[in-house]
Motif scaffolding. Structure first.
Motif, PDB file in Angstrom:
ATOM      1  N   PHE A 273      64.493  67.274  26.917  1.00 50.53           N
ATOM      2  CA  PHE A 273      65.148  67.801  25.833  1.00 50.53           C
ATOM      3  C   PHE A 273      64.631  68.417  24.762  1.00 50.53           C
ATOM      4  O   PHE A 273      65.112  69.170  23.345  1.00 50.53           O
ATOM      5  CB  PHE A 273      66.550  67.337  25.349  1.00 50.53           C
ATOM      6  N   ARG A 274      63.497  66.922  24.118  1.00 51.36           N
ATOM      7  CA  ARG A 274      62.377  67.518  22.862  1.00 51.36           C
ATOM      8  C   ARG A 274      62.473  68.506  22.730  1.00 51.36           C
ATOM      9  O   ARG A 274      61.547  69.450  23.963  1.00 51.36           O
ATOM     10  CB  ARG A 274      61.587  66.316  22.973  1.00 51.36           C
ATOM     11  N   PRO A 275      61.746  69.640  22.151  1.00 58.97           N
ATOM     12  CA  PRO A 275      62.128  68.483  20.194  1.00 58.97           C
ATOM     13  C   PRO A 275      63.448  68.765  20.188  1.00 58.97           C
ATOM     14  O   PRO A 275      63.643  68.716  18.933  1.00 58.97           O
ATOM     15  CB  PRO A 275      61.326  69.739  19.447  1.00 58.97           C
ATOM     16  N   GLY A 276      64.487  69.284  20.732  1.00 57.57           N
ATOM     17  CA  GLY A 276      65.753  68.761  20.326  1.00 57.57           C
ATOM     18  C   GLY A 276      66.429  67.719  20.397  1.00 57.57           C
ATOM     19  O   GLY A 276      65.522  67.201  21.345  1.00 57.57           O
TER      20      GLY A 276
ATOM     21  N   GLU B 225      64.152  62.426  27.146  1.00 54.31           N
ATOM     22  CA  GLU B 225      63.389  62.977  26.117  1.00 54.31           C
ATOM     23  C   GLU B 225      62.426  63.823  26.223  1.00 54.31           C
ATOM     24  O   GLU B 225      62.361  65.359  25.682  1.00 54.31           O
ATOM     25  CB  GLU B 225      62.239  61.849  25.391  1.00 54.31           C
ATOM     26  N   LYS B 226      62.247  63.789  27.698  1.00 53.40           N
ATOM     27  CA  LYS B 226      61.495  64.915  28.201  1.00 53.40           C
ATOM     28  C   LYS B 226      61.914  66.032  28.576  1.00 53.40           C
ATOM     29  O   LYS B 226      61.474  66.891  28.713  1.00 53.40           O
ATOM     30  CB  LYS B 226      60.681  64.476  29.342  1.00 53.40           C
TER      31      LYS B 226
ATOM     32  N   PRO C 283      66.867  72.846  18.437  1.00 47.97           N
ATOM     33  CA  PRO C 283      66.938  72.187  17.027  1.00 47.97           C
ATOM     34  C   PRO C 283      67.649  72.287  16.132  1.00 47.97           C
ATOM     35  O   PRO C 283      68.184  71.674  15.448  1.00 47.97           O
ATOM     36  CB  PRO C 283      65.525  71.803  17.149  1.00 47.97           C
TER      37      PRO C 283
ATOM     38  N   PHE D 198      56.751  67.820  27.054  1.00 50.98           N
ATOM     39  CA  PHE D 198      56.826  66.642  26.567  1.00 50.98           C
ATOM     40  C   PHE D 198      55.521  65.869  26.269  1.00 50.98           C
ATOM     41  O   PHE D 198      54.979  65.549  25.281  1.00 50.98           O
ATOM     42  CB  PHE D 198      57.805  65.573  27.050  1.00 50.98           C
TER      43      PHE D 198
END
Ligand SMILES: Nc1nc2c(ncn2[C@@H]2O[C@H](COP(=O)(O)OP(=O)(O)O)[C@@H](O)[C@H]2O)c(=O)[nH]1
Ligand SMILES: [Mg+2]
Lengths: 296, 415
Positions: A46-49, A43-44, B229, B272
């Motif tokens: 690739f987010r927000p992808g 998550e760290k 995204p 994040f």
């Protein structure tokens, strides 16, 4: 930089290298704390992808029900894809034969299903949560570890691995196992879970459970475990330090229900995490042999 | 608490594995079941005590032969630091494995057998340490118990090594007399060597400063991955994901993308856990730039003032790591950070005899040979000279037929 920040940044960078270098990567998800940590790190990274890979679970059919439930909830929460390989399928089709006897376990059978799942989905990289502090053969493995068509690790032919430059070039049919938390210890993982407030399956925390004592360790008394008259079932307050097949994961007696207590208990404990697993007790080279055969 | 990564180097039987075993043992890092496993093993010291070297020799072949073949990583921590140890093989045949272990280390412990003093292997290991530009060197003069804990013996080795270090341009060296077997000056001060007034090994490891110079280096980040995204809500989102290799990026900084040379302003430093005002060395971030620019994996984002070298004709030191000789007519891959391109190693300028440090003429390189070469790359690389900024000065050579990593490069200059 704080050591947890340093370990985190390194792991994120490794995950991004996987995304950048491979066509069809996968994240091997066991439902244990190490792979749950990997999910947070992804998550760290690739987010927000979305994650550039699905989660893959090799289900022995003998998993703790709490873990399966946890897995499904987590997948729903993060909105990523889950692929499940069933060891039962390999047993039903006669590809593997179920072990017999008292200490029978499906742990070794996982390798066949894992390799089949890799082949079927044509995964070229599999991210795993193995750490070098777990076991001395693992202490030798590179972060990018090339496996041949049969999934085999050849410890004598490991590629040099310099700086943070990871060579992921492979031939068709080969794949790479990638271990982003290689440099983390068990304690680091726990401290990270605490810091990040990461949810983990309930069996990591102390609970009352029916257990039997066998070969000096406590095993969950359950239909999957072959038991006989010698096995005396008793109820104890226990928790698990690792999550694997119910037939090969031993419990430790503990009344600790808070993560702080668990961290303290682990830092003072006199037995290593893998010491709680029957599968490594067989011989000094047990893990090396399994890795050569394609194990995680 | 921070992390110190170190390696141990020395020739076979100098006591590297014993020294690491001793560090783990005396800091209480060996657990009961591990101890039980080594007690069961039939590898014992002459006096019947357990052989602490078994703690690190993890492969069957290593236990059988009683030597270290590949790097083993070991972990322990004290209240002051987390330590990552690379136990590297001393044998010349496994030099490439030592280079692997040294490439990520902040500090090297060089072991010298007190009975033998500075030998050829010491020169080779020290040369590698200086080539890879490790920040700190500790010389442990081991097996002091076998020379009656003699101060003269220690002083002689101290002086000899000092001469070598000067020749190799190794700036910071600390000397400690130890007995790994008996535990003198490892975690506990030695009673047998009252003449030694310095820190014991663990104290030194706990207090030596690391990554001090890094904040002064120019800002660099290789783009590893572009986050897109492509959802309705985040239609125009484009973030450049990577790790700050050196220096620091600040929100609002005008930076350049290399090799293209396009410049833009940093509009966001995302993580994040929230956005940052400043992203320092070592941090993995997602960087956003103003305007629409064409950036992809392999590009280097860096300062404008202190720009990296952008070149396709490069002079470099190479450590050859394959049994197959270097072929100056073949096309290889070169991987520098997230950039992979084709290259030719066009010319061998010289080879270094790493036992005597002499430069000798050569046409090619065999396994473990080290020397200077000229490289031509298909695409330009944006690098810093390794001796100035090793975080952006190293690269690897990959054989395009076998896909194996065959060489380590310390990039030096554009031609
Ligand atoms: N007397 C003495 N023997 C030592 C000392 N350190 C290591 N040894 C012995 O030297 C031999 C080689 O040690 P080992 O750690 O395997 O060396 P490595 O090849 O450098 O890893 C073993 O028999 C050790 O017990 C020491 O300080 N004093
Ligand atoms: Mg050794």
């Amino acid at each position: 930089m704080d050591y947890l920040d340093q370990l985190e940044a390194e792991a994120i960078a490794i995950l991004r290298e996987v995304a950048g270098q491979f066509e069809k990567p996968a994240l091997l998800f066991s439902g244990g704390k190490d792979s749950i940590t990997l999910v947070r790190l992804a998550e760290k990274a690739f987010r927000p992808g979305k994650f550039p890979f699905p989660l893959v679970h090799v289900d022995t059919g003998h998993n703790f029900p709490e873990v399966i439930e946890f897995r499904d909830k987590l997948v729903e929460k993060i909105g990523e894809k889950l692929i499940i390989g069933h060891v039962q399928d390999a047993i039903d089709s006669g590809k593997v034969i179920e072990q017999k006897g008292k200490n029978a376990s499906r742990n070794a059978l996982q390798t066949v299903t894992l390799l089949e799942t890799i082949e079927k989905n044509q995964f070229d990289a599999c991210i795993g949560g193995a750490r070098r502090d777990e076991e001395k053969a693992r202490a030798k493995e590179r972060i990018f570890s090339v496996r041949d068509e049969f999934g085999q690790w050849d410890p004598k032919r490991q590629r040099p691995e310099l700086w943070n430059t990871f060579n992921g070039k492979i031939h068709k049919g080969e794949n790479v196992r990638v271990f982003p938390i290689s440099n983390w210890t068990e304690l680091d993982v726990w401290n990270y879970i605490k810091r990040e407030n990461i949810e983990i399956p309930s069996i990591y925390y102390s609970h009352e459970r029916e257990v039997i004592e066998r070969n000096g360790v406590l095993m969950a008394a359950h239909e999957f475990l072959n038991m006989d008259a010698d096995d005396i079932v008793q109820t104890k307050s226990v928790r698990f330090r690792t999550v694997g097949d119910m037939t090969c994961t031993a419990a430790v007696e503990s009344v600790k229900t808070e993560i702080d207590d668990i961290i303290l208990e682990i830092s003072q404990s006199k037995i290593s995490e893998r010491g709680a697993r029957m599968d490594d007790k067989v011989s000094e080279a047990a893990m090396e042999d399994r890795k050569k055969g394609g194990y995680f | 608490m921070d992390i110190l990564k170190f390696l141990t180097a020395g020739s076979v039987d100098d006591g590297k594995s014993t020294l690491i075993g001793r560090l783990l043992y005396d800091t209480g890092s060996v657990l009961a079941d591990q101890l039980e496993a080594i007690q069961k093993s039939n590898r014992k010291n002459d006096d019947g005590t357990v052989d602490l070297a078994i703690l690190t020799d993890g492969l069957k072949a290593e236990r059988e032969q009683g030597i270290t073949i590949d790097v083993a990583y070991k972990y322990f921590q004290t209240e002051k630091r987390k330590f990552i140890i690379a136990d590297t093989p001393g044998h010349i045949q496994y030099t490439r494995n030592m280079v692997t272990g040294a490439s990520n280390a902040d500090l090297a412990i060089i072991l010298i057998d007190a009975r033998k003093g500075v030998i050829e292997q010491t020169i080779r290991h020290s040369y590698l340490v200086s080539l890879l530009a490790l920040e700190h060197v500790v010389v442990c003069v081991n097996k002091m118990d076998m020379v009656d804990y003699s101060e003269e013996v220690f002083d002689k080795i101290h002086a000899d090594y000092h001469t070598l270090a000067t020749k190799l341009n190794i700036k910071e060296v600390t000397f400690i007399p130890v007995s790994a077997l008996r535990g003198d000056n490892i975690v506990f001060n030695s009673e047998a060597m009252p003449w030694y007034k310095g820190k014991n090994l663990l104290e030194h490891l706990e207090t030596v400063p690391v990554h001090e110079i890094d904040s002064l280096l120019p800002a660099r980040m290789a783009v590893q991955w572009v986050v897109r995204p492509q959802t309705d809500a985040l239609h125009d989102y484009r973030g450049y994901a990577g790790r700050v290799l050196s220096g620091a990026f600040k929100l609002g900084d005008v930076v350049k993308v290399y090799p293209s040379g396009t410049s833009s302003k940093i509009s966001k430093l995302e993580t994040f856990d929230g956005d940052l005002q400043i992203a320092e060395e070592g941090k993995s971030i997602t960087l956003h730039l103003e305007g629409e620019i064409d950036i992809s994996r392999g590009d280097m984002i860096g300062e404008i003032e202190r720009a990296p070298i952008v070149a396709s004709q490069i002079e470099a030191d190479i450590c050859w790591m394959d049994t197959r000789e270097l072929d100056t007519s073949a096309t290889y891959f070169i991987q520098h950070q997230s950039k992979v391109t084709r290259c030719k190693i066009k010319e061998v300028l010289y080879k270094v005899n790493i036992n005597t440090l002499e430069k000798v003429n050569a046409d090619t390189f065999g396994l473990n040979d080290i020397g200077r070469v000229e490289i031509k790359t298909a695409d330009e690389l944006a690098f810093d000279p390794y001796e100035i900024n090793k975080r952006n000065g190293g690269a690897i050579i990959i054989d395009s037929r076998t896909n194996v990593t065959v060489g380590a490069l310390m990039l030096r200059a554009a031609l």
